[in-house]
Design a protein around this motif. Structure first.
Motif, PDB file in Angstrom:
ATOM      1  N   TYR A  29       0.828  -1.224   0.000  1.00  0.00           N
ATOM      2  CA  TYR A  29       0.000   0.000   0.000  1.00  0.00           C
ATOM      3  C   TYR A  29       0.857   1.266   0.000  1.00  0.00           C
ATOM      4  N   SER A  30       2.086   1.145   0.498  1.00  0.00           N
ATOM      5  CA  SER A  30       2.988   2.303   0.531  1.00  0.00           C
ATOM      6  C   SER A  30       3.071   2.978  -0.829  1.00  0.00           C
ATOM      7  N   HIS A  31       3.002   2.144  -1.857  1.00  0.00           N
ATOM      8  CA  HIS A  31       3.335   2.627  -3.184  1.00  0.00           C
ATOM      9  C   HIS A  31       2.159   3.261  -3.923  1.00  0.00           C
ATOM     10  N   TYR A  32       0.941   3.116  -3.364  1.00  0.00           N
ATOM     11  CA  TYR A  32      -0.205   3.678  -4.110  1.00  0.00           C
ATOM     12  C   TYR A  32      -1.413   4.083  -3.278  1.00  0.00           C
ATOM     13  N   SER A  33      -1.383   3.892  -1.963  1.00  0.00           N
ATOM     14  CA  SER A  33      -2.621   4.174  -1.216  1.00  0.00           C
ATOM     15  C   SER A  33      -2.692   5.617  -0.707  1.00  0.00           C
ATOM     16  N   TYR A  34      -3.384   6.455  -1.480  1.00  0.00           N
ATOM     17  CA  TYR A  34      -3.599   7.832  -1.027  1.00  0.00           C
ATOM     18  C   TYR A  34      -4.528   7.859   0.181  1.00  0.00           C
ATOM     19  N   ALA A  35      -5.376   6.833   0.303  1.00  0.00           N
ATOM     20  CA  ALA A  35      -6.288   6.778   1.453  1.00  0.00           C
ATOM     21  C   ALA A  35      -5.496   6.583   2.755  1.00  0.00           C
ATOM     22  N   LEU A  36      -4.470   5.753   2.696  1.00  0.00           N
ATOM     23  CA  LEU A  36      -3.644   5.563   3.899  1.00  0.00           C
ATOM     24  C   LEU A  36      -2.791   6.793   4.176  1.00  0.00           C
ATOM     25  N   ARG A  37      -2.312   7.412   3.123  1.00  0.00           N
ATOM     26  CA  ARG A  37      -1.556   8.658   3.312  1.00  0.00           C
ATOM     27  C   ARG A  37      -2.442   9.702   4.006  1.00  0.00           C
ATOM     28  N   ASP A  38      -3.684   9.828   3.538  1.00  0.00           N
ATOM     29  CA  ASP A  38      -4.589  10.797   4.155  1.00  0.00           C
ATOM     30  C   ASP A  38      -4.902  10.420   5.599  1.00  0.00           C
ATOM     31  N   ALA A  39      -5.004   9.124   5.870  1.00  0.00           N
ATOM     32  CA  ALA A  39      -5.276   8.681   7.251  1.00  0.00           C
ATOM     33  C   ALA A  39      -4.130   9.106   8.171  1.00  0.00           C
ATOM     34  N   VAL A  40      -2.897   8.908   7.698  1.00  0.00           N
ATOM     35  CA  VAL A  40      -1.739   9.304   8.518  1.00  0.00           C
ATOM     36  C   VAL A  40      -1.741  10.822   8.714  1.00  0.00           C
ATOM     37  N   LEU A  93      11.193  -3.562   5.772  1.00  0.00           N
ATOM     38  CA  LEU A  93      12.264  -4.526   6.034  1.00  0.00           C
ATOM     39  C   LEU A  93      13.300  -4.480   4.919  1.00  0.00           C
ATOM     40  N   SER A  94      12.817  -4.447   3.693  1.00  0.00           N
ATOM     41  CA  SER A  94      13.723  -4.511   2.540  1.00  0.00           C
ATOM     42  C   SER A  94      14.104  -3.102   2.084  1.00  0.00           C
ATOM     43  N   ASN A  95      15.068  -3.066   1.178  1.00  0.00           N
ATOM     44  CA  ASN A  95      15.505  -1.772   0.639  1.00  0.00           C
ATOM     45  C   ASN A  95      14.656  -1.435  -0.580  1.00  0.00           C
ATOM     46  N   ILE A  96      13.572  -0.699  -0.328  1.00  0.00           N
ATOM     47  CA  ILE A  96      12.611  -0.407  -1.403  1.00  0.00           C
ATOM     48  C   ILE A  96      13.216   0.454  -2.515  1.00  0.00           C
ATOM     49  N   LYS A  97      14.348   1.084  -2.229  1.00  0.00           N
ATOM     50  CA  LYS A  97      14.989   1.933  -3.256  1.00  0.00           C
ATOM     51  C   LYS A  97      15.831   1.111  -4.228  1.00  0.00           C
ATOM     52  N   LYS A  98      16.069  -0.138  -3.853  1.00  0.00           N
ATOM     53  CA  LYS A  98      16.938  -0.960  -4.712  1.00  0.00           C
ATOM     54  C   LYS A  98      16.206  -2.177  -5.255  1.00  0.00           C
ATOM     55  N   ARG A  99      14.869  -2.088  -5.325  1.00  0.00           N
ATOM     56  CA  ARG A  99      14.105  -3.210  -5.859  1.00  0.00           C
ATOM     57  C   ARG A  99      13.380  -2.744  -7.132  1.00  0.00           C
ATOM     58  N   ALA A 132      11.010  -0.861  -9.804  1.00  0.00           N
ATOM     59  CA  ALA A 132      10.765   0.589  -9.890  1.00  0.00           C
ATOM     60  C   ALA A 132       9.516   0.993  -9.098  1.00  0.00           C
ATOM     61  N   PHE A 133       8.456   0.156  -9.126  1.00  0.00           N
ATOM     62  CA  PHE A 133       7.211   0.571  -8.463  1.00  0.00           C
ATOM     63  C   PHE A 133       7.370   0.715  -6.949  1.00  0.00           C
ATOM     64  N   ARG A 134       8.390   0.062  -6.381  1.00  0.00           N
ATOM     65  CA  ARG A 134       8.577   0.138  -4.925  1.00  0.00           C
ATOM     66  C   ARG A 134       9.364   1.376  -4.489  1.00  0.00           C
TER      67      ARG A 134
END
Ligand code: DQA
Length: 143
Positions: free
Chosen positions: A78-89, A101-107, A109-111
């Motif tokens: 959800y990190s990569h596309y949930s505007y609803a969760l962003r708005d909730a935060v 846990l993982s390095n989302i910058k090195k996986r 492109a969508f991550r």
């Protein structure tokens, strides 16, 4: 005592068996108990929650907005596309740190993009459980 919500999103209930080469072999229960012990040493008390459902994650964030002094949040994919969760935060006035846990910058492109990060106080990733520990230390540091 500071109250910390540890919130994990979709598929993180399968930690330990899910792609262990990426996410390691620790189960979610083991992760949560290590985090609770770490928080306790620093004067924190932890509530750990997990859901595979976007709406339920939003409900959990809302329900903890008066209880929590800080939130450690792994929103999974959800990190990569949930505007609803962003708005909730953004809607709750509780400092929230995004973790992975993982390095989302090195996986894939969508991550590399997190739409939730701009609503968060910080983002820690790529260090396994230590991403969560860093977030806890940040939220529990003496002010
Ligand atoms: C994750 C990274 C996400 O891209 C992925 O969808 C997850 C786990 C992580 O902790 O590394 O479910 O959030």
């Amino acid at each position: 005592m500071r109250n910390i919500l540890i919130l994990n999103g979709p598929n993180l209930n399968l930690l330990g068996e899910r792609e262990p080469e990426v996410y390691g072999t620790m189960t979610l229960a083991q992760l949560n108990s290590k985090l609770a012990a770490h928080a306790r040493k620093r004067g924190g008390v932890v509530r750990a929650r997990q859901s595979n459902h976007e709406g339920e994650l939003i409900d959990i964030l809302h329900a903890h907005r008066k209880w929590a002094d800080g939130i450690v949040f792994n929103p999974g994919a959800y990190s990569h596309y949930s505007y609803a969760l962003r708005d909730a935060v953004a809607s709750i006035l509780v400092p929230t740190i995004e973790v992975h846990l993982s390095n989302i910058k090195k996986r894939e492109a969508f991550r590399r993009i997190s739409v939730i990060a701009p609503a968060c106080a910080a983002q820690f990733y790529g260090k396994g459980i230590d991403s969560y520990i860093e977030a806890l230390d940040n939220l529990l540091k003496p002010r």
